[in-house]
Structure formats: C-alpha cells, structure tokens
Design a protein around this motif. Structure first.
Motif, PDB file in Angstrom:
ATOM      1  N   ASP A   1       0.799  -1.228   0.000  1.00  0.00           N
ATOM      2  CA  ASP A   1       0.000   0.000   0.000  1.00  0.00           C
ATOM      3  C   ASP A   1       0.833   1.282   0.000  1.00  0.00           C
ATOM      4  O   ASP A   1       0.740   2.041   0.950  1.00  0.00           O
ATOM      5  CB  ASP A   1      -0.980  -0.032   1.177  1.00  0.00           C
ATOM      6  CG  ASP A   1      -2.107   0.982   0.996  1.00  0.00           C
ATOM      7  OD1 ASP A   1      -2.386   1.366  -0.163  1.00  0.00           O
ATOM      8  OD2 ASP A   1      -2.692   1.385   2.017  1.00  0.00           O
ATOM      9  N   PRO A   2       1.615   1.510  -1.022  1.00  0.00           N
ATOM     10  CA  PRO A   2       1.726   0.832  -2.303  1.00  0.00           C
ATOM     11  C   PRO A   2       2.686  -0.353  -2.254  1.00  0.00           C
ATOM     12  O   PRO A   2       3.528  -0.453  -1.376  1.00  0.00           O
ATOM     13  CB  PRO A   2       2.276   1.903  -3.245  1.00  0.00           C
ATOM     14  CG  PRO A   2       3.103   2.769  -2.365  1.00  0.00           C
ATOM     15  CD  PRO A   2       2.404   2.770  -1.028  1.00  0.00           C
ATOM     16  N   GLU A   3       2.502  -1.209  -3.261  1.00  0.00           N
ATOM     17  CA  GLU A   3       3.354  -2.390  -3.353  1.00  0.00           C
ATOM     18  C   GLU A   3       4.652  -2.029  -4.065  1.00  0.00           C
ATOM     19  O   GLU A   3       4.645  -1.525  -5.190  1.00  0.00           O
ATOM     20  CB  GLU A   3       2.632  -3.495  -4.131  1.00  0.00           C
ATOM     21  CG  GLU A   3       1.477  -4.071  -3.347  1.00  0.00           C
ATOM     22  CD  GLU A   3       0.787  -5.209  -4.067  1.00  0.00           C
ATOM     23  OE1 GLU A   3       1.364  -5.778  -5.024  1.00  0.00           O
ATOM     24  OE2 GLU A   3      -0.342  -5.517  -3.681  1.00  0.00           O
ATOM     25  N   ILE A   4       5.749  -2.276  -3.374  1.00  0.00           N
ATOM     26  CA  ILE A   4       7.079  -2.047  -3.928  1.00  0.00           C
ATOM     27  C   ILE A   4       7.897  -3.297  -3.612  1.00  0.00           C
ATOM     28  O   ILE A   4       7.905  -3.763  -2.491  1.00  0.00           O
ATOM     29  CB  ILE A   4       7.737  -0.806  -3.297  1.00  0.00           C
ATOM     30  CG1 ILE A   4       6.939   0.452  -3.647  1.00  0.00           C
ATOM     31  CG2 ILE A   4       9.195  -0.679  -3.736  1.00  0.00           C
ATOM     32  CD1 ILE A   4       7.408   1.697  -2.937  1.00  0.00           C
ATOM     33  N   ASP A   5       8.544  -3.825  -4.623  1.00  0.00           N
ATOM     34  CA  ASP A   5       9.424  -4.984  -4.458  1.00  0.00           C
ATOM     35  C   ASP A   5      10.842  -4.571  -4.809  1.00  0.00           C
ATOM     36  O   ASP A   5      11.065  -3.989  -5.868  1.00  0.00           O
ATOM     37  CB  ASP A   5       9.001  -6.132  -5.382  1.00  0.00           C
ATOM     38  CG  ASP A   5       7.659  -6.740  -5.026  1.00  0.00           C
ATOM     39  OD1 ASP A   5       7.184  -6.478  -3.900  1.00  0.00           O
ATOM     40  OD2 ASP A   5       7.092  -7.471  -5.853  1.00  0.00           O
ATOM     41  N   VAL A   6      11.786  -4.918  -3.936  1.00  0.00           N
ATOM     42  CA  VAL A   6      13.188  -4.621  -4.177  1.00  0.00           C
ATOM     43  C   VAL A   6      13.965  -5.923  -4.076  1.00  0.00           C
ATOM     44  O   VAL A   6      14.287  -6.372  -2.963  1.00  0.00           O
ATOM     45  CB  VAL A   6      13.728  -3.574  -3.177  1.00  0.00           C
ATOM     46  CG1 VAL A   6      15.210  -3.311  -3.432  1.00  0.00           C
ATOM     47  CG2 VAL A   6      12.923  -2.284  -3.236  1.00  0.00           C
ATOM     48  N   PRO A   7      14.286  -6.544  -5.218  1.00  0.00           N
ATOM     49  CA  PRO A   7      15.115  -7.752  -5.178  1.00  0.00           C
ATOM     50  C   PRO A   7      16.548  -7.360  -4.830  1.00  0.00           C
ATOM     51  O   PRO A   7      17.163  -6.556  -5.519  1.00  0.00           O
ATOM     52  CB  PRO A   7      15.036  -8.296  -6.612  1.00  0.00           C
ATOM     53  CG  PRO A   7      13.988  -7.486  -7.309  1.00  0.00           C
ATOM     54  CD  PRO A   7      13.825  -6.223  -6.549  1.00  0.00           C
ATOM     55  N   LEU A   8      17.064  -7.913  -3.748  1.00  0.00           N
ATOM     56  CA  LEU A   8      18.412  -7.531  -3.301  1.00  0.00           C
ATOM     57  C   LEU A   8      19.482  -7.836  -4.338  1.00  0.00           C
ATOM     58  O   LEU A   8      20.503  -7.146  -4.390  1.00  0.00           O
ATOM     59  CB  LEU A   8      18.740  -8.208  -1.978  1.00  0.00           C
ATOM     60  CG  LEU A   8      18.037  -7.595  -0.782  1.00  0.00           C
ATOM     61  CD1 LEU A   8      18.381  -8.366   0.480  1.00  0.00           C
ATOM     62  CD2 LEU A   8      18.398  -6.137  -0.607  1.00  0.00           C
ATOM     63  N   ALA A   9      19.251  -8.828  -5.173  1.00  0.00           N
ATOM     64  CA  ALA A   9      20.226  -9.150  -6.222  1.00  0.00           C
ATOM     65  C   ALA A   9      20.427  -7.989  -7.188  1.00  0.00           C
ATOM     66  O   ALA A   9      21.461  -7.883  -7.842  1.00  0.00           O
ATOM     67  CB  ALA A   9      19.785 -10.397  -6.976  1.00  0.00           C
ATOM     68  N   GLU A  10      19.446  -7.086  -7.276  1.00  0.00           N
ATOM     69  CA  GLU A  10      19.557  -5.940  -8.178  1.00  0.00           C
ATOM     70  C   GLU A  10      20.179  -4.711  -7.515  1.00  0.00           C
ATOM     71  O   GLU A  10      20.354  -3.685  -8.165  1.00  0.00           O
ATOM     72  CB  GLU A  10      18.184  -5.613  -8.761  1.00  0.00           C
ATOM     73  CG  GLU A  10      17.661  -6.718  -9.644  1.00  0.00           C
ATOM     74  CD  GLU A  10      16.407  -6.334 -10.390  1.00  0.00           C
ATOM     75  OE1 GLU A  10      16.257  -5.147 -10.731  1.00  0.00           O
ATOM     76  OE2 GLU A  10      15.581  -7.229 -10.619  1.00  0.00           O
ATOM     77  N   ILE A  11      20.475  -4.813  -6.240  1.00  0.00           N
ATOM     78  CA  ILE A  11      21.040  -3.674  -5.510  1.00  0.00           C
ATOM     79  C   ILE A  11      22.530  -3.870  -5.341  1.00  0.00           C
ATOM     80  O   ILE A  11      23.002  -4.898  -4.979  1.00  0.00           O
ATOM     81  CB  ILE A  11      20.355  -3.515  -4.129  1.00  0.00           C
ATOM     82  CG1 ILE A  11      18.850  -3.342  -4.283  1.00  0.00           C
ATOM     83  CG2 ILE A  11      20.980  -2.383  -3.340  1.00  0.00           C
ATOM     84  CD1 ILE A  11      18.430  -2.135  -5.087  1.00  0.00           C
TER      85      ILE A  11
END
Length: 163
Positions: A153-163
């Motif tokens: 709310d809002p939906e946020i996805d952070v894949p650690l592999a991309e950081i």
C-alpha cells in the motif's frame, strides 16, 4: 569520568553538524559513516526506488532527520514518504525507513534505532547488510531475512540481487 551535560533540543536543532548526527535523550550521537559498500548500497537503493516515485507519489530522502519522539531525532540512511513533507524535519512516520549496516554498527545500537522507528509507527523498516548481501524486514517479532524486500500500500518490491 563525568557524563557530558545534556544538550537542549533547541541547541541540537540550531546547530549544523557535518556529518549530521542523531539526538537521543539529550545526547548527540555520532553516526557510523559508511564506506564504499555502504555508500554504494545507499545510492543503488535510491536509484532503484526512484522508479516508484511518480506512480505512488513517493518522495525519497537520504540521511534525513526524522523526529521519532520529542527528545529523539534519527537519521536513517534512506527513507520514503508518500506526499509532501510538512517541513525540513520529518515529524510524521515515513512510509519506509532503510538502515544500512556499516562495519562499526552494533546490533544493540541498530535494534534501538529499529525500535524507535517501529514505536513511531513506520510501517516498513528494512535493515541491509551489504557485506553479507542480506536484507532484513524488521517487525515487532524480530528480523526476517528476505531476498526480496517488499512494502504494501503501495506495493514495492526490491530484489536484493539488483542492488
């Protein structure tokens, strides 16, 4: 050795510190400064989260003062709010707070910060360890290791592999 005299909150607020410091119950608390892995992670998180800004009315800040209690000001590595801030210091709970471990951070000091954010009402608190390449979702129940950090709310996805 005698303890230092408490610093009035007004003195803290009207003093420029470089680098910025935290204020905890009348004491000035220096923050551990990051090295390349900390700094790089902070930058990458900001870049990654920027893609969610417009669609979610999200504003991102690095090293922004957040007043979590009348006598406590924290300075998270990254935070996000929805909408416009009410002033130069955030006095409402951010939507998301992210702390990035530095080599000199202790779990005791980090747990106190995390508790401050949770007590303040921050709905999403993340802790990232760049050395171990791990991310933790922080809740009252403890830390949960995740490979993808998420908000709702809002939906946020952070894949650690991309950081």
């Amino acid at each position: 050795m005698a303890a230092a005299a408490p610093v009035p909150v007004e003195t803290f607020l009207n003093t420029a510190y470089s680098p910025d410091v935290e204020y905890v119950d009348g004491e000035i608390v220096e923050r551990n400064l990051g090295e390349t892995d900390h700094s790089g992670t902070q930058l990458e998180l900001g870049i990654y989260l920027a893609r969610f800004r417009k669609a979610n009315n999200l504003r991102l800040y690095t090293e922004q003062r957040v007043q979590v209690k009348p006598n406590r000001f924290r300075v998270p590595d990254v935070c996000a709010i929805i909408g416009k801030p009410d002033g130069a210091i955030l006095r409402q709970p951010p939507f998301l707070v992210i702390e990035i471990l530095s080599k000199d951070d202790t779990m005791l000091s980090m747990s106190e910060r995390i508790d401050d954010y949770l007590d303040f009402g921050v709905p999403h608190v993340w802790l990232i360890d760049p050395a171990m390449r791990r991310g933790f979702v922080c809740t009252r129940e403890g830390l949960r290791v995740e490979t993808v950090l998420r908000t709702t709310d809002p939906e946020i996805d952070v894949p650690l592999a991309e950081i």
